[in-house]
Motif scaffolding. Structure first.
Motif, PDB file in Angstrom:
ATOM      1  N   MET A   1       0.902  -1.108  -0.084  1.00 20.40           N
ATOM      2  CA  MET A   1       0.073  -0.032  -0.091  1.00 20.40           C
ATOM      3  C   MET A   1       0.731   1.342  -0.005  1.00 20.40           C
ATOM      4  SD  MET A   1      -2.380   1.429   3.031  1.00 20.40           S
ATOM      5  CE  MET A   1      -3.669   2.438   2.409  1.00 20.40           C
ATOM      6  N   MET A   2       0.604   2.131  -0.771  1.00 23.04           N
ATOM      7  CA  MET A   2       1.292   3.305  -0.873  1.00 23.04           C
ATOM      8  C   MET A   2       0.746   4.452   0.146  1.00 23.04           C
ATOM      9  SD  MET A   2       3.922   4.518  -2.972  1.00 23.04           S
ATOM     10  CE  MET A   2       3.603   3.664  -4.522  1.00 23.04           C
ATOM     11  N   ILE A   3       1.730   5.194   0.782  1.00 24.75           N
ATOM     12  CA  ILE A   3       1.132   6.098   1.568  1.00 24.75           C
ATOM     13  C   ILE A   3       2.077   7.395   1.233  1.00 24.75           C
ATOM     14  CG2 ILE A   3       0.651   4.648   3.532  1.00 24.75           C
ATOM     15  CD1 ILE A   3       3.358   5.428   4.797  1.00 24.75           C
ATOM     16  N   PHE A   4       1.541   8.634   1.716  1.00 28.60           N
ATOM     17  CA  PHE A   4       2.069  10.022   0.939  1.00 28.60           C
ATOM     18  C   PHE A   4       2.323  10.977   2.015  1.00 28.60           C
ATOM     19  CE2 PHE A   4      -0.986   7.713  -1.803  1.00 28.60           C
ATOM     20  CZ  PHE A   4      -0.263   7.737  -3.066  1.00 28.60           C
ATOM     21  N   LYS A   5       3.369  11.584   1.813  1.00 27.51           N
ATOM     22  CA  LYS A   5       4.004  12.743   2.636  1.00 27.51           C
ATOM     23  C   LYS A   5       3.869  14.000   1.787  1.00 27.51           C
ATOM     24  CE  LYS A   5       5.973  14.982   5.956  1.00 27.51           C
ATOM     25  NZ  LYS A   5       5.029  15.437   6.985  1.00 27.51           N
ATOM     26  N   ILE A   6       3.573  15.117   2.294  1.00 20.17           N
ATOM     27  CA  ILE A   6       3.364  16.509   1.640  1.00 20.17           C
ATOM     28  C   ILE A   6       4.552  17.094   2.163  1.00 20.17           C
ATOM     29  CG2 ILE A   6       2.261  18.366   0.847  1.00 20.17           C
ATOM     30  CD1 ILE A   6      -0.453  16.695   1.345  1.00 20.17           C
ATOM     31  N   PHE A   7       5.336  17.312   1.109  1.00 14.19           N
ATOM     32  CA  PHE A   7       6.682  18.650   1.739  1.00 14.19           C
ATOM     33  C   PHE A   7       6.324  19.903   0.930  1.00 14.19           C
ATOM     34  CE2 PHE A   7       8.426  13.924   1.776  1.00 14.19           C
ATOM     35  CZ  PHE A   7       8.936  14.157   2.767  1.00 14.19           C
ATOM     36  N   ARG A   8       7.056  20.720   1.900  1.00 14.93           N
ATOM     37  CA  ARG A   8       7.165  22.137   1.244  1.00 14.93           C
ATOM     38  C   ARG A   8       8.538  22.051   0.573  1.00 14.93           C
ATOM     39  NH1 ARG A   8       5.034  22.402   6.205  1.00 14.93           N
ATOM     40  NH2 ARG A   8       3.108  23.866   6.784  1.00 14.93           N
ATOM     41  N   ALA A   9       8.571  23.027  -0.467  1.00 20.75           N
ATOM     42  CA  ALA A   9       9.707  23.019  -1.287  1.00 20.75           C
ATOM     43  C   ALA A   9      11.274  22.658  -0.277  1.00 20.75           C
ATOM     44  CB  ALA A   9       9.904  24.296  -2.056  1.00 20.75           C
ATOM     45  N   ASP A  10      11.242  23.447   0.632  1.00 23.96           N
ATOM     46  CA  ASP A  10      12.436  23.573   1.612  1.00 23.96           C
ATOM     47  C   ASP A  10      12.702  22.136   2.087  1.00 23.96           C
ATOM     48  OD1 ASP A  10      10.386  24.135   3.048  1.00 23.96           O
ATOM     49  OD2 ASP A  10      11.697  25.099   4.654  1.00 23.96           O
ATOM     50  N   HIS A  48      -3.937  21.541   5.972  1.00 22.81           N
ATOM     51  CA  HIS A  48      -2.482  22.017   6.689  1.00 22.81           C
ATOM     52  C   HIS A  48      -1.564  22.684   5.665  1.00 22.81           C
ATOM     53  CE1 HIS A  48      -3.493  19.592  10.254  1.00 22.81           C
ATOM     54  NE2 HIS A  48      -3.625  18.678   9.347  1.00 22.81           N
ATOM     55  N   PHE A  49      -2.021  22.761   4.357  1.00 22.86           N
ATOM     56  CA  PHE A  49      -1.236  23.199   3.372  1.00 22.86           C
ATOM     57  C   PHE A  49      -1.853  24.278   2.647  1.00 22.86           C
ATOM     58  CE2 PHE A  49       0.895  19.312   4.482  1.00 22.86           C
ATOM     59  CZ  PHE A  49       2.019  19.598   4.721  1.00 22.86           C
ATOM     60  N   ALA A  50      -2.964  24.704   2.861  1.00 17.67           N
ATOM     61  CA  ALA A  50      -3.835  25.599   2.080  1.00 17.67           C
ATOM     62  C   ALA A  50      -3.014  27.121   1.539  1.00 17.67           C
ATOM     63  CB  ALA A  50      -5.371  25.850   2.821  1.00 17.67           C
ATOM     64  N   GLY A  51      -3.255  27.175   0.317  1.00 20.53           N
ATOM     65  CA  GLY A  51      -2.731  28.138   0.167  1.00 20.53           C
ATOM     66  C   GLY A  51      -1.014  28.487  -0.249  1.00 20.53           C
ATOM     67  N   ILE A  52      -0.630  27.086   0.155  1.00 25.02           N
ATOM     68  CA  ILE A  52       1.068  27.157  -0.352  1.00 25.02           C
ATOM     69  C   ILE A  52       1.350  26.424  -1.586  1.00 25.02           C
ATOM     70  CG2 ILE A  52       3.162  26.100   0.759  1.00 25.02           C
ATOM     71  CD1 ILE A  52       1.815  25.802   3.479  1.00 25.02           C
ATOM     72  N   ASP A  53       2.184  27.159  -2.023  1.00 23.56           N
ATOM     73  CA  ASP A  53       2.491  26.663  -3.598  1.00 23.56           C
ATOM     74  C   ASP A  53       3.829  25.938  -3.572  1.00 23.56           C
ATOM     75  OD1 ASP A  53       2.331  26.080  -6.098  1.00 23.56           O
ATOM     76  OD2 ASP A  53       2.775  28.368  -6.905  1.00 23.56           O
ATOM     77  N   PRO A  97       4.478  16.838  -8.205  1.00 26.66           N
ATOM     78  CA  PRO A  97       4.380  18.199  -7.827  1.00 26.66           C
ATOM     79  C   PRO A  97       2.906  18.419  -7.368  1.00 26.66           C
ATOM     80  CG  PRO A  97       4.787  18.193 -10.137  1.00 26.66           C
ATOM     81  CD  PRO A  97       4.936  16.803  -9.564  1.00 26.66           C
ATOM     82  N   LEU A  98       2.610  19.381  -6.341  1.00 28.86           N
ATOM     83  CA  LEU A  98       1.250  19.439  -6.397  1.00 28.86           C
ATOM     84  C   LEU A  98       0.966  21.054  -6.412  1.00 28.86           C
ATOM     85  CD1 LEU A  98       0.349  18.018  -2.663  1.00 28.86           C
ATOM     86  CD2 LEU A  98      -0.356  17.303  -4.781  1.00 28.86           C
ATOM     87  N   ALA A 102      -6.557  28.142  -8.320  1.00 32.39           N
ATOM     88  CA  ALA A 102      -7.649  28.815  -7.743  1.00 32.39           C
ATOM     89  C   ALA A 102      -8.487  27.946  -6.754  1.00 32.39           C
ATOM     90  CB  ALA A 102      -8.445  29.486  -8.655  1.00 32.39           C
ATOM     91  N   ASP A 103      -8.704  26.786  -7.176  1.00 31.55           N
ATOM     92  CA  ASP A 103      -9.539  25.707  -6.523  1.00 31.55           C
ATOM     93  C   ASP A 103      -8.806  25.083  -5.306  1.00 31.55           C
ATOM     94  OD1 ASP A 103     -11.714  26.559  -8.001  1.00 31.55           O
ATOM     95  OD2 ASP A 103     -11.066  25.318  -9.539  1.00 31.55           O
ATOM     96  N   GLY A 104      -7.256  25.257  -5.185  1.00 34.32           N
ATOM     97  CA  GLY A 104      -6.682  24.283  -4.241  1.00 34.32           C
ATOM     98  C   GLY A 104      -5.596  23.548  -5.071  1.00 34.32           C
ATOM     99  N   HIS A 105      -5.147  22.674  -4.267  1.00 36.31           N
ATOM    100  CA  HIS A 105      -3.886  21.753  -4.981  1.00 36.31           C
ATOM    101  C   HIS A 105      -4.621  21.047  -6.123  1.00 36.31           C
ATOM    102  CE1 HIS A 105      -2.160  23.339  -1.156  1.00 36.31           C
ATOM    103  NE2 HIS A 105      -1.019  23.550  -1.977  1.00 36.31           N
ATOM    104  N   ASP A 106      -3.708  20.828  -7.154  1.00 33.55           N
ATOM    105  CA  ASP A 106      -4.312  20.134  -8.356  1.00 33.55           C
ATOM    106  C   ASP A 106      -3.608  18.480  -7.977  1.00 33.55           C
ATOM    107  OD1 ASP A 106      -4.965  19.015 -10.604  1.00 33.55           O
ATOM    108  OD2 ASP A 106      -3.461  19.848 -11.857  1.00 33.55           O
ATOM    109  N   PHE A 107      -4.337  17.622  -7.542  1.00 34.71           N
ATOM    110  CA  PHE A 107      -3.797  16.394  -7.261  1.00 34.71           C
ATOM    111  C   PHE A 107      -3.615  15.584  -8.540  1.00 34.71           C
ATOM    112  CE2 PHE A 107      -3.919  17.229  -2.781  1.00 34.71           C
ATOM    113  CZ  PHE A 107      -3.198  16.316  -2.265  1.00 34.71           C
ATOM    114  N   PRO A 108      -2.771  14.675  -8.769  1.00 35.59           N
ATOM    115  CA  PRO A 108      -2.485  13.690  -9.751  1.00 35.59           C
ATOM    116  C   PRO A 108      -3.226  12.554  -9.431  1.00 35.59           C
ATOM    117  CG  PRO A 108      -0.263  13.631  -8.328  1.00 35.59           C
ATOM    118  CD  PRO A 108      -1.419  14.718  -7.928  1.00 35.59           C
TER     119      PRO A 108
END
Length: 112
Positions: A1-10, A48-53, A97-98, A102-108
């Protein structure tokens, strides 16, 4: 099973440069690395990541993480995967990449 971590660029840059990470400040404070399942990832991004590019979504095969991966109740009592050790860059088997729209993050489409 794949699990996911969201990372900020830094945070992603540090993982790539150092070869491992103990996670983001919230992970360090909580004592484990927060992950999400495919079904939980979009809500995690929104909460937790709203508005973060510039975010990177990293996939890890949960079965390879051994006994340091624990499934614990969190948001609404749902079980979330928490890793109680450093994550190695070599354990990341999928990335995307996420981009912020305008509608939030574009998930693949996420692998299973």
């Amino acid at each position: 099973m794949m699990i996911f971590k969201i990372f900020r660029a830094d945070e992603w840059a540090v993982l790539c440069a150092d070869g491992q990470t103990l996670g983001a400040p919230v992970d360090l404070a909580d004592g484990f690395i927060h992950f999400s399942t495919a079904a939980q990832a979009a809500e995690t991004a929104a909460k937790h990541f709203a508005g973060i590019d510039g975010l990177m979504l990293a996939g890890v095969d949960a079965d390879t993480l051994g006994p340091d991966l624990k499934w614990e109740p969190s948001r609404g009592g749902a079980l979330f995967p928490h890793l109680y050790r450093a994550l190695a860059r070599a354990e990341v088997v999928w990335t995307a990449p996420l981009p912020l729209t305008a509608d939030g993050h574009d998930f693949p489409e996420l692998p299973a």
